[in-house]
Design a protein around this motif. Sequence first.
Motif, PDB file in Angstrom:
ATOM      1  N   GLY A 146       0.800  -1.382   0.142  1.00  0.00           N
ATOM      2  CA  GLY A 146      -0.023  -0.015   0.079  1.00  0.00           C
ATOM      3  C   GLY A 146       0.833   1.376  -0.079  1.00  0.00           C
ATOM      4  O   GLY A 146       0.505   2.330  -0.505  1.00  0.00           O
ATOM      5  N   THR A 147       1.925   1.182   0.653  1.00  0.00           N
ATOM      6  CA  THR A 147       2.848   2.368   0.534  1.00  0.00           C
ATOM      7  C   THR A 147       3.240   2.627  -0.768  1.00  0.00           C
ATOM      8  O   THR A 147       3.348   3.742  -1.390  1.00  0.00           O
ATOM      9  N   HIS A 192      -2.063   8.533   6.543  1.00  0.00           N
ATOM     10  CA  HIS A 192      -0.983   7.318   6.363  1.00  0.00           C
ATOM     11  C   HIS A 192       0.042   8.111   5.604  1.00  0.00           C
ATOM     12  O   HIS A 192       1.119   7.475   5.759  1.00  0.00           O
ATOM     13  N   GLU A 212       4.301   6.308   6.076  1.00  0.00           N
ATOM     14  CA  GLU A 212       5.163   5.666   5.083  1.00  0.00           C
ATOM     15  C   GLU A 212       6.302   5.956   4.975  1.00  0.00           C
ATOM     16  O   GLU A 212       7.149   6.420   3.881  1.00  0.00           O
ATOM     17  N   GLU A 230      -8.498   9.477   2.855  1.00  0.00           N
ATOM     18  CA  GLU A 230      -7.988   8.275   3.407  1.00  0.00           C
ATOM     19  C   GLU A 230      -9.377   7.449   3.921  1.00  0.00           C
ATOM     20  O   GLU A 230     -10.050   8.150   4.876  1.00  0.00           O
ATOM     21  N   ASN A 267      -7.079   5.283   9.026  1.00  0.00           N
ATOM     22  CA  ASN A 267      -6.301   4.344   9.995  1.00  0.00           C
ATOM     23  C   ASN A 267      -5.796   4.981  11.462  1.00  0.00           C
ATOM     24  O   ASN A 267      -6.535   4.673  12.381  1.00  0.00           O
ATOM     25  N   ASP A 283      -6.821   7.046  -0.815  1.00  0.00           N
ATOM     26  CA  ASP A 283      -6.055   5.731  -0.088  1.00  0.00           C
ATOM     27  C   ASP A 283      -7.123   4.878   0.479  1.00  0.00           C
ATOM     28  O   ASP A 283      -7.503   5.141   1.588  1.00  0.00           O
ATOM     29  N   ARG A 309      -8.222   0.320   3.249  1.00  0.00           N
ATOM     30  CA  ARG A 309      -9.573  -0.342   3.888  1.00  0.00           C
ATOM     31  C   ARG A 309     -10.720   0.164   3.552  1.00  0.00           C
ATOM     32  O   ARG A 309     -11.931   0.159   4.098  1.00  0.00           O
ATOM     33  N   LYS A 320      -4.706  -6.313   4.393  1.00  0.00           N
ATOM     34  CA  LYS A 320      -5.247  -5.701   5.587  1.00  0.00           C
ATOM     35  C   LYS A 320      -6.641  -6.129   5.990  1.00  0.00           C
ATOM     36  O   LYS A 320      -7.607  -5.479   5.501  1.00  0.00           O
TER      37      LYS A 320
HETATM   38  C1  LIG Z   1      -4.544   3.714   5.581  1.00  0.00           C
HETATM   39  C2  LIG Z   1      -3.274   2.737   5.159  1.00  0.00           C
HETATM   40  N1  LIG Z   1      -2.615   3.121   3.820  1.00  0.00           N
HETATM   41  C3  LIG Z   1      -1.324   2.449   3.494  1.00  0.00           C
HETATM   42  C4  LIG Z   1      -1.064   1.688   4.173  1.00  0.00           C
HETATM   43  C5  LIG Z   1       0.258   0.927   3.648  1.00  0.00           C
HETATM   44  O1  LIG Z   1       0.204  -0.468   3.388  1.00  0.00           O
HETATM   45  P1  LIG Z   1       1.416  -1.182   3.295  1.00  0.00           P
HETATM   46  O2  LIG Z   1       1.588  -1.582   4.667  1.00  0.00           O
HETATM   47  O3  LIG Z   1       1.035  -2.788   2.698  1.00  0.00           O
HETATM   48  O4  LIG Z   1       2.659  -0.329   2.722  1.00  0.00           O
HETATM   49  C6  LIG Z   1      -1.365   1.310   5.456  1.00  0.00           C
HETATM   50  C7  LIG Z   1      -0.948   0.383   6.308  1.00  0.00           C
HETATM   51  O5  LIG Z   1      -1.511   0.055   7.366  1.00  0.00           O
HETATM   52  C8  LIG Z   1      -2.766   1.983   5.817  1.00  0.00           C
HETATM   53  O6  LIG Z   1      -3.258   1.702   7.172  1.00  0.00           O
END
Ligand SMILES: Cc1ncc(COP(=O)(O)O)c(C=O)c1O
Length: 345
Positions: free
Chosen positions: A58-59, A83, A88, A140, A144, A173, A176, A204
């Motif tokens: 996700g990053t 996030h 990241e 987002e 998170n 983003d 989730r 996730k």
């Molecule tokens: C909202 C959100 N975006 C992006 C990411 C990044 O995902 P990844 O851990 O696969 O790099 C996360 C990771 O927990 C997240 O919670």
Amino acid sequence: MIDLRSDTVTRPTEAMRAAIAFAPVGDDVYGDDPTVGLLEETVAALLGMDAAVYMPSGTMTNQLAVRAHTEPGDAVFVGPDAHIWLGEAGAPSPISGVVVRPLAGDRGVFTADALREASPSFDGYTPRSLSAPARLVCLENTHNGAGGSLWPLDGQREVLGAAQDLGLAAHLDGARLWHACAATGISEADYARGFDTVSVCFSKGLGAPIGSVLAGSADLITRARRFKQLYGGGFRQAGMMAAGALHALEHHRERLTEDHRRARELAEPLAEMPGVELDLEGVVTNIVRFRSTAMPAPELVQRCRERALALLSYNDRDLRAVTHLDFTDGELDQAITIFREVLTG
Ligand SMILES: Cc1ncc(COP(=O)(O)O)c(C=O)c1O
């Protein structure tokens, strides 16, 4: 160990492992992997987008979306505690060379007015060259850092309208986004409408071991593919992992409401325990954020760990517990008992 640090700690089920083992594969860098192709098409269709690209994390999907929308020196608006900004590894600066401009808001949500007020206005006298050109706004959903909070669809649409007026591209983003859909009944395509790019994750809560997809217009996704290769994200027989993601999409989305129920059933007794501050109104999906007032959060983590319950602390006060596919009703009862022992014992 009952592991509530994150919903990324899940292990593939037997059925998912079987899907992974027998997936047809090819070299994805050459565009030959049929399972990656199927995943990309499936997710693009689900989100109502033209095209999509599968990436390891996700990053990477978020950061390469930022990179695809901007040039170094541009400004990017993000919501509170985003996030992309805070979670990241500081990537927007080294990868895209952009200035991140966080907007104030509530539970991860900000208003169209907040975006308008933060945007430079030009009266014909102030030199445009003074400010970093704003190019992108990122939302987002679920959020998170705000404890799995939801963007209301009308609030999201107002922000997208303001972004359009201001000439900004918009990225979601949606690591989730599945949880948002499960909680509200709103479809992925409805949440995605109006965004230029959307990223979603399969690791996730959905239980897949690896991977994320970035979806958007064909041109943007072609540009993102170039950056994926540039940053070493070209992975070869990636269909092995894409098969886990396809299995997760088919079998693990509808059950997310169970994770939401367990989060609620964990949060309710926890909110009543001494030395805990927990806003029950904020528990709407699978993340339970709370504060420890009786002891430092790292000590609470340590005491729970000694009883085989793993949590995550962010600082001296703030913690989270996240429910997921591998967390059962039996473990829910045990977790509540452990909290009771530690906080009232
Ligand atoms: C909202 C959100 N975006 C992006 C990411 C990044 O995902 P990844 O851990 O696969 O790099 C996360 C990771 O927990 C997240 O919670």
